[in-house]
Scaffold this motif. Structure first.
Motif, PDB file in Angstrom:
ATOM      1  N   ASN A 114      -6.211   8.134  -4.551  1.00 31.79           N
ATOM      2  CA  ASN A 114      -5.062   8.322  -5.370  1.00 31.79           C
ATOM      3  C   ASN A 114      -3.557   8.650  -4.560  1.00 31.79           C
ATOM      4  O   ASN A 114      -3.809   8.874  -3.454  1.00 31.79           O
ATOM      5  N   ILE A 115      -2.666   8.523  -5.595  1.00 25.21           N
ATOM      6  CA  ILE A 115      -1.491   8.613  -5.165  1.00 25.21           C
ATOM      7  C   ILE A 115      -0.372   9.585  -5.867  1.00 25.21           C
ATOM      8  O   ILE A 115      -0.464   9.611  -7.197  1.00 25.21           O
ATOM      9  N   GLU A 116      -0.006  10.579  -5.217  1.00 20.18           N
ATOM     10  CA  GLU A 116       0.929  11.698  -5.817  1.00 20.18           C
ATOM     11  C   GLU A 116       2.251  11.576  -5.183  1.00 20.18           C
ATOM     12  O   GLU A 116       2.424  11.429  -3.931  1.00 20.18           O
ATOM     13  N   GLY A 117       3.342  11.961  -6.050  1.00 19.81           N
ATOM     14  CA  GLY A 117       4.569  12.331  -5.609  1.00 19.81           C
ATOM     15  C   GLY A 117       5.446  11.159  -5.802  1.00 19.81           C
ATOM     16  O   GLY A 117       6.645  11.189  -5.178  1.00 19.81           O
ATOM     17  N   ILE A 118       5.266   9.934  -6.241  1.00 16.08           N
ATOM     18  CA  ILE A 118       6.147   8.761  -6.404  1.00 16.08           C
ATOM     19  C   ILE A 118       7.105   9.226  -7.608  1.00 16.08           C
ATOM     20  O   ILE A 118       6.778   9.857  -8.576  1.00 16.08           O
ATOM     21  N   GLN A 119       8.374   9.090  -7.267  1.00 12.47           N
ATOM     22  CA  GLN A 119       9.202   9.674  -8.281  1.00 12.47           C
ATOM     23  C   GLN A 119       9.560   8.805  -9.268  1.00 12.47           C
ATOM     24  O   GLN A 119      10.081   9.050 -10.297  1.00 12.47           O
ATOM     25  N   GLU A 120       9.334   7.306  -9.137  1.00 12.95           N
ATOM     26  CA  GLU A 120       9.620   6.547 -10.195  1.00 12.95           C
ATOM     27  C   GLU A 120       8.585   5.210 -10.319  1.00 12.95           C
ATOM     28  O   GLU A 120       7.579   5.342  -9.242  1.00 12.95           O
ATOM     29  N   ASN A 121       8.581   4.378 -11.256  1.00 14.83           N
ATOM     30  CA  ASN A 121       7.769   3.292 -11.243  1.00 14.83           C
ATOM     31  C   ASN A 121       7.914   2.497  -9.815  1.00 14.83           C
ATOM     32  O   ASN A 121       9.159   2.441  -9.304  1.00 14.83           O
ATOM     33  N   ALA A 122       6.769   1.849  -9.380  1.00 14.38           N
ATOM     34  CA  ALA A 122       6.803   1.131  -7.858  1.00 14.38           C
ATOM     35  C   ALA A 122       5.515   0.064  -8.014  1.00 14.38           C
ATOM     36  O   ALA A 122       4.749   0.038  -8.780  1.00 14.38           O
ATOM     37  N   ASN A 123       6.079  -0.872  -6.892  1.00 14.71           N
ATOM     38  CA  ASN A 123       5.058  -1.757  -6.755  1.00 14.71           C
ATOM     39  C   ASN A 123       4.174  -1.464  -5.656  1.00 14.71           C
ATOM     40  O   ASN A 123       4.542  -0.948  -4.617  1.00 14.71           O
ATOM     41  N   LEU A 124       2.749  -1.595  -5.746  1.00 14.28           N
ATOM     42  CA  LEU A 124       1.738  -1.260  -4.505  1.00 14.28           C
ATOM     43  C   LEU A 124       1.044  -2.630  -4.102  1.00 14.28           C
ATOM     44  O   LEU A 124       0.906  -3.409  -4.814  1.00 14.28           O
ATOM     45  N   GLN A 125       1.123  -2.761  -2.847  1.00 16.83           N
ATOM     46  CA  GLN A 125       0.478  -3.755  -2.360  1.00 16.83           C
ATOM     47  C   GLN A 125      -0.438  -3.506  -1.159  1.00 16.83           C
ATOM     48  O   GLN A 125      -0.271  -2.464  -0.732  1.00 16.83           O
ATOM     49  N   ILE A 126      -1.598  -3.944  -1.363  1.00 17.06           N
ATOM     50  CA  ILE A 126      -2.752  -3.552  -0.283  1.00 17.06           C
ATOM     51  C   ILE A 126      -2.934  -5.059   0.492  1.00 17.06           C
ATOM     52  O   ILE A 126      -3.281  -6.111  -0.076  1.00 17.06           O
ATOM     53  N   ARG A 127      -2.760  -4.974   1.718  1.00 22.03           N
ATOM     54  CA  ARG A 127      -2.690  -6.235   2.721  1.00 22.03           C
ATOM     55  C   ARG A 127      -3.876  -5.783   3.756  1.00 22.03           C
ATOM     56  O   ARG A 127      -4.046  -4.636   4.196  1.00 22.03           O
ATOM     57  N   ASP A 128      -4.577  -6.859   4.446  1.00 22.10           N
ATOM     58  CA  ASP A 128      -5.147  -6.777   5.516  1.00 22.10           C
ATOM     59  C   ASP A 128      -4.583  -6.743   6.490  1.00 22.10           C
ATOM     60  O   ASP A 128      -3.251  -6.822   6.676  1.00 22.10           O
ATOM     61  N   LEU A 129      -5.270  -6.479   7.856  1.00 18.07           N
ATOM     62  CA  LEU A 129      -4.566  -6.259   9.151  1.00 18.07           C
ATOM     63  C   LEU A 129      -3.843  -7.563   9.672  1.00 18.07           C
ATOM     64  O   LEU A 129      -3.108  -7.769  10.503  1.00 18.07           O
ATOM     65  N   GLN A 130      -4.230  -8.919   8.870  1.00 22.71           N
ATOM     66  CA  GLN A 130      -3.573 -10.135   9.131  1.00 22.71           C
ATOM     67  C   GLN A 130      -2.522 -10.500   8.169  1.00 22.71           C
ATOM     68  O   GLN A 130      -1.811 -11.305   8.411  1.00 22.71           O
ATOM     69  N   GLY A 131      -2.115  -9.315   7.208  1.00 29.56           N
ATOM     70  CA  GLY A 131      -0.882  -9.698   6.464  1.00 29.56           C
ATOM     71  C   GLY A 131      -1.300 -10.245   4.996  1.00 29.56           C
ATOM     72  O   GLY A 131      -0.274 -10.381   4.192  1.00 29.56           O
ATOM     73  N   ARG A 132      -2.533 -10.672   5.062  1.00 29.39           N
ATOM     74  CA  ARG A 132      -3.013 -11.330   3.640  1.00 29.39           C
ATOM     75  C   ARG A 132      -3.021 -10.360   2.510  1.00 29.39           C
ATOM     76  O   ARG A 132      -3.451  -9.197   2.570  1.00 29.39           O
ATOM     77  N   LEU A 133      -2.196 -10.723   1.184  1.00 32.09           N
ATOM     78  CA  LEU A 133      -2.267  -9.733   0.235  1.00 32.09           C
ATOM     79  C   LEU A 133      -3.640  -9.809  -0.603  1.00 32.09           C
ATOM     80  O   LEU A 133      -4.165 -11.026  -0.849  1.00 32.09           O
ATOM     81  N   ILE A 134      -4.350  -8.736  -0.603  1.00 30.48           N
ATOM     82  CA  ILE A 134      -5.387  -8.500  -1.172  1.00 30.48           C
ATOM     83  C   ILE A 134      -5.307  -8.009  -2.478  1.00 30.48           C
ATOM     84  O   ILE A 134      -6.216  -8.447  -3.458  1.00 30.48           O
ATOM     85  N   GLN A 135      -4.410  -6.958  -2.696  1.00 32.59           N
ATOM     86  CA  GLN A 135      -4.525  -6.437  -4.220  1.00 32.59           C
ATOM     87  C   GLN A 135      -3.126  -6.190  -4.470  1.00 32.59           C
ATOM     88  O   GLN A 135      -2.372  -5.655  -3.630  1.00 32.59           O
ATOM     89  N   ARG A 136      -2.673  -6.193  -5.762  1.00 28.11           N
ATOM     90  CA  ARG A 136      -1.389  -5.720  -6.227  1.00 28.11           C
ATOM     91  C   ARG A 136      -1.289  -4.915  -7.319  1.00 28.11           C
ATOM     92  O   ARG A 136      -2.068  -5.341  -8.366  1.00 28.11           O
ATOM     93  N   GLU A 137      -0.534  -4.004  -7.427  1.00 30.17           N
ATOM     94  CA  GLU A 137      -0.578  -3.187  -8.729  1.00 30.17           C
ATOM     95  C   GLU A 137       0.765  -2.655  -9.127  1.00 30.17           C
ATOM     96  O   GLU A 137       1.664  -2.548  -8.040  1.00 30.17           O
ATOM     97  N   ARG A 138       1.091  -2.519 -10.424  1.00 25.81           N
ATOM     98  CA  ARG A 138       2.452  -1.733 -10.749  1.00 25.81           C
ATOM     99  C   ARG A 138       2.093  -0.389 -11.132  1.00 25.81           C
ATOM    100  O   ARG A 138       1.152  -0.167 -12.115  1.00 25.81           O
TER     101      ARG A 138
END
Length: 259
Positions: free
Chosen positions: A212-236
């Protein structure tokens, strides 16, 4: 002095098989200072955690009534640090930096009965600051003035038959990493940040099915990356409260979340 403002301690918990091989790092779990509170007429600093169940598990308390992520409260007096866990009203000695060689101490150790005898006292440099360091005859734990224990702020136990032990992976004060455990496996530079948002909450961490994420003031982009920097998941994501499902996307491991 012991840090009581804008400080985070990151404990890494390791579970190993026989002979301490094939160890797996859980965490690191964050403990951090919050606002002041008055207990028994004494002003103390609240300590919160990113993973309440983990603290309950090793506190020795068998109830499930822990209030959210509140762990307890600490204070310092005459180079001694005192702690009141959330499930009791009496103080426990957490650290004593007045100790000399040959003296013994029985500190609070997360439900473990521990008696330590001082083997050596020295002064060593950490992040450009000379700090008093207390070593114990038991050999598995040292106390560092202004930082805490290298076995974690609360968990100071000896490695045990179940193959479970802890390291204080990192300590961060006002956003700056002032301590990194030389034997730990977590890269403390991943914790560095130019600014912090106190209203932003990210939980549970570690996560298995969702977070869960709380406290974001406005719409945002979220990215989940592994420790090598590869993009695994993206959410608006929208402002306020958001739940992110990860069970189908992520294998067990460490990831970076970028908002």
């Amino acid at each position: 002095p012991f840090p009581l403002e804008n400080t985070s301690w990151f404990n890494g918990h390791y579970q190993c098989d026989d002979w301490y091989e094939n160890c797996f790092l859980h965490g690191p779990y964050e403990f951090y200072t919050s606002d002041d509170t008055l207990i028994n007429g004494i002003t103390m600093t609240k300590i919160l955690t990113s993973h309440p169940f983990e603290f309950w598990l090793w506190s020795g308390d068998l109830s499930f009534d822990q209030p959210n992520n509140y762990v307890g409260a600490i204070r310092e007096e005459d180079n001694r640090v005192y702690f009141i866990p959330w499930f009791q009203e009496t103080e426990e000695l957490l650290f004593d930096f007045t100790l000399q060689v040959g003296e013994t101490v029985a500190p609070y150790a997360g439900g473990w009965d521990v008696t330590l005898e001082v083997a050596d006292v020295s002064y060593e440099e950490f992040d450009g600051v000379m700090r008093k360091v207390i070593y114990f005859e038991q050999g598995y734990n040292r106390w560092i003035e202004g930082i805490g224990s290298d076995r974690g702020i609360f968990y100071q136990n000896l490695p045990n038959l179940s193959g479970y032990y802890t390291y204080q992976e990192c300590v961060r004060i006002y956003g700056e990493i002032v301590f990194s455990h030389e034997e730990g496996e977590f890269n403390c530079t991943l914790l560095s940040t130019d600014e912090t948002t106190e209203d932003l909450r990210f939980f549970p961490n570690p996560a298995s099915d969702y977070f869960n994420i709380e406290g974001i003031q406005e719409n945002a982009n979220l990215q989940i990356r592994d420790l090598q920097g590869r993009l695994i998941q993206r959410e608006r994501i929208s402002g306020g409260y958001t739940r992110i499902n990860i069970v189908e996307e992520l294998r067990s491991g460490n990831y970076l979340v970028h908002i």
